[in-house]
Design a protein around this motif. Structure first.
Motif, PDB file in Angstrom:
ATOM      1  N   ILE A 131       0.813  -1.218   0.000  1.00 57.17           N
ATOM      2  CA  ILE A 131       0.000   0.000   0.000  1.00 57.17           C
ATOM      3  C   ILE A 131       0.845   1.267   0.000  1.00 57.17           C
ATOM      4  O   ILE A 131       0.308   2.363   0.081  1.00 57.17           O
ATOM      5  N   SER A 132       2.164   1.112  -0.128  1.00 51.74           N
ATOM      6  CA  SER A 132       3.050   2.284  -0.069  1.00 51.74           C
ATOM      7  C   SER A 132       2.844   3.238  -1.246  1.00 51.74           C
ATOM      8  O   SER A 132       3.185   4.414  -1.147  1.00 51.74           O
ATOM      9  N   GLY A 133       2.273   2.762  -2.343  1.00 54.92           N
ATOM     10  CA  GLY A 133       2.000   3.628  -3.490  1.00 54.92           C
ATOM     11  C   GLY A 133       0.694   4.385  -3.364  1.00 54.92           C
ATOM     12  O   GLY A 133       0.326   5.132  -4.270  1.00 54.92           O
ATOM     13  N   ASN A 134       0.001   4.195  -2.262  1.00 59.87           N
ATOM     14  CA  ASN A 134      -1.261   4.892  -2.026  1.00 59.87           C
ATOM     15  C   ASN A 134      -1.024   5.993  -0.994  1.00 59.87           C
ATOM     16  O   ASN A 134      -0.516   5.727   0.091  1.00 59.87           O
ATOM     17  N   LEU A 135      -1.422   7.196  -1.341  1.00 59.13           N
ATOM     18  CA  LEU A 135      -1.247   8.331  -0.440  1.00 59.13           C
ATOM     19  C   LEU A 135      -2.578   8.730   0.168  1.00 59.13           C
ATOM     20  O   LEU A 135      -3.630   8.535  -0.425  1.00 59.13           O
ATOM     21  N   CYS A 136      -2.493   9.315   1.334  1.00 58.67           N
ATOM     22  CA  CYS A 136      -3.685   9.779   2.038  1.00 58.67           C
ATOM     23  C   CYS A 136      -3.498  11.243   2.378  1.00 58.67           C
ATOM     24  O   CYS A 136      -2.481  11.616   2.973  1.00 58.67           O
ATOM     25  N   ALA A 137      -4.462  12.069   2.022  1.00 58.81           N
ATOM     26  CA  ALA A 137      -4.377  13.509   2.296  1.00 58.81           C
ATOM     27  C   ALA A 137      -4.268  13.780   3.786  1.00 58.81           C
ATOM     28  O   ALA A 137      -3.650  14.753   4.203  1.00 58.81           O
ATOM     29  N   TRP A 138      -4.854  12.917   4.605  1.00 63.90           N
ATOM     30  CA  TRP A 138      -4.794  13.123   6.050  1.00 63.90           C
ATOM     31  C   TRP A 138      -3.371  12.987   6.563  1.00 63.90           C
ATOM     32  O   TRP A 138      -3.012  13.582   7.565  1.00 63.90           O
ATOM     33  N   ARG A 139      -2.538  12.201   5.896  1.00 62.88           N
ATOM     34  CA  ARG A 139      -1.133  12.083   6.287  1.00 62.88           C
ATOM     35  C   ARG A 139      -0.465  13.444   6.219  1.00 62.88           C
ATOM     36  O   ARG A 139       0.306  13.811   7.090  1.00 62.88           O
ATOM     37  N   ARG A 140      -0.776  14.176   5.136  1.00 65.51           N
ATOM     38  CA  ARG A 140      -0.145  15.480   4.957  1.00 65.51           C
ATOM     39  C   ARG A 140      -0.666  16.497   5.961  1.00 65.51           C
ATOM     40  O   ARG A 140      -0.037  17.499   6.218  1.00 65.51           O
ATOM     41  N   LYS A 141      -1.835  16.249   6.526  1.00 65.34           N
ATOM     42  CA  LYS A 141      -2.399  17.170   7.508  1.00 65.34           C
ATOM     43  C   LYS A 141      -2.008  16.772   8.927  1.00 65.34           C
ATOM     44  O   LYS A 141      -2.473  17.351   9.883  1.00 65.34           O
ATOM     45  N   GLY A 142      -1.195  15.717   9.063  1.00 62.09           N
ATOM     46  CA  GLY A 142      -0.710  15.317  10.370  1.00 62.09           C
ATOM     47  C   GLY A 142      -1.546  14.272  11.071  1.00 62.09           C
ATOM     48  O   GLY A 142      -1.156  13.761  12.108  1.00 62.09           O
ATOM     49  N   SER A 143      -2.714  13.930  10.533  1.00 58.69           N
ATOM     50  CA  SER A 143      -3.582  12.960  11.197  1.00 58.69           C
ATOM     51  C   SER A 143      -3.141  11.531  10.954  1.00 58.69           C
ATOM     52  O   SER A 143      -3.208  10.702  11.842  1.00 58.69           O
TER      53      SER A 143
END
Length: 172
Positions: A131-143
């Protein structure tokens, strides 16, 4: 561009449609076939939101042309629940608290499903890698909904599937 006749299998159903062979698969799925579970994120194959399973492999459908669908077997998130492992995998994501806003979830599910097609007994590291090729916008927001605790919940749930997975794989 002129239209061509495309024949493929999608979510277990045979299709024969007229389409522009240079249209992106993600656009054909969403606009022509009205399957909107596959999301459009970055549009350049880096975020994984548009991940589908094409001939048994996880692919970013924004980088696949419609012409490449000819004769293919394709699974989208809409068809995932029709498979035994897919519906269990979806429940694993819910039980593992691995869902936040939900935008990236279809891509994560499809990547995890493709992993299980090839490796019914993945390690924690293999799951994380898949799943490392899948990004989550919440990661960038710190959640970061896919922090180690949530990944651990999904891994534990998938690990609990090992007895059924140890038998043959046709239920996938």
């Amino acid at each position: 561009m002129s239209q061509v006749q495309l024949q493929f299998r999608l979510n277990g159903k045979d299709y024969s449609i007229q389409a522009d062979p240079t249209q992106r698969m993600v656009d054909l799925l969403r606009e022509n076939l009205h399957l909107t579970g596959t999301k459009v994120g970055c549009g350049v194959g880096e975020c994984g939101a548009c991940t589908v399973v094409l001939n048994g492999e996880a692919v970013t459908s924004c980088l696949v042309l419609a012409g490449q669908m000819q004769g293919a077997d394709i699974l989208t998130v809409e068809g995932l629940s029709e498979t035994q492992i897919g519906s269990i995998l979806q429940q694993c994501f819910v039980d593992g608290d691995a869902v936040q806003c939900g935008f990236c979830t279809p891509g994560f599910l499809m990547s995890a499903y493709a992993l299980l097609l090839h490796n019914p007994h993945p390690t924690r590291e293999e799951i994380i890698d898949s799943i490392s090729g899948n990004l989550c916008a919440w990661r960038r927001k710190g959640s970061n909904p896919f922090n180690s605790n949530r990944i651990g919940g999904v891994v534990s749930c998938i690990s609990a599937l090992r007895p059924p997975l140890a038998s043959s794989v046709p239920w996938l």
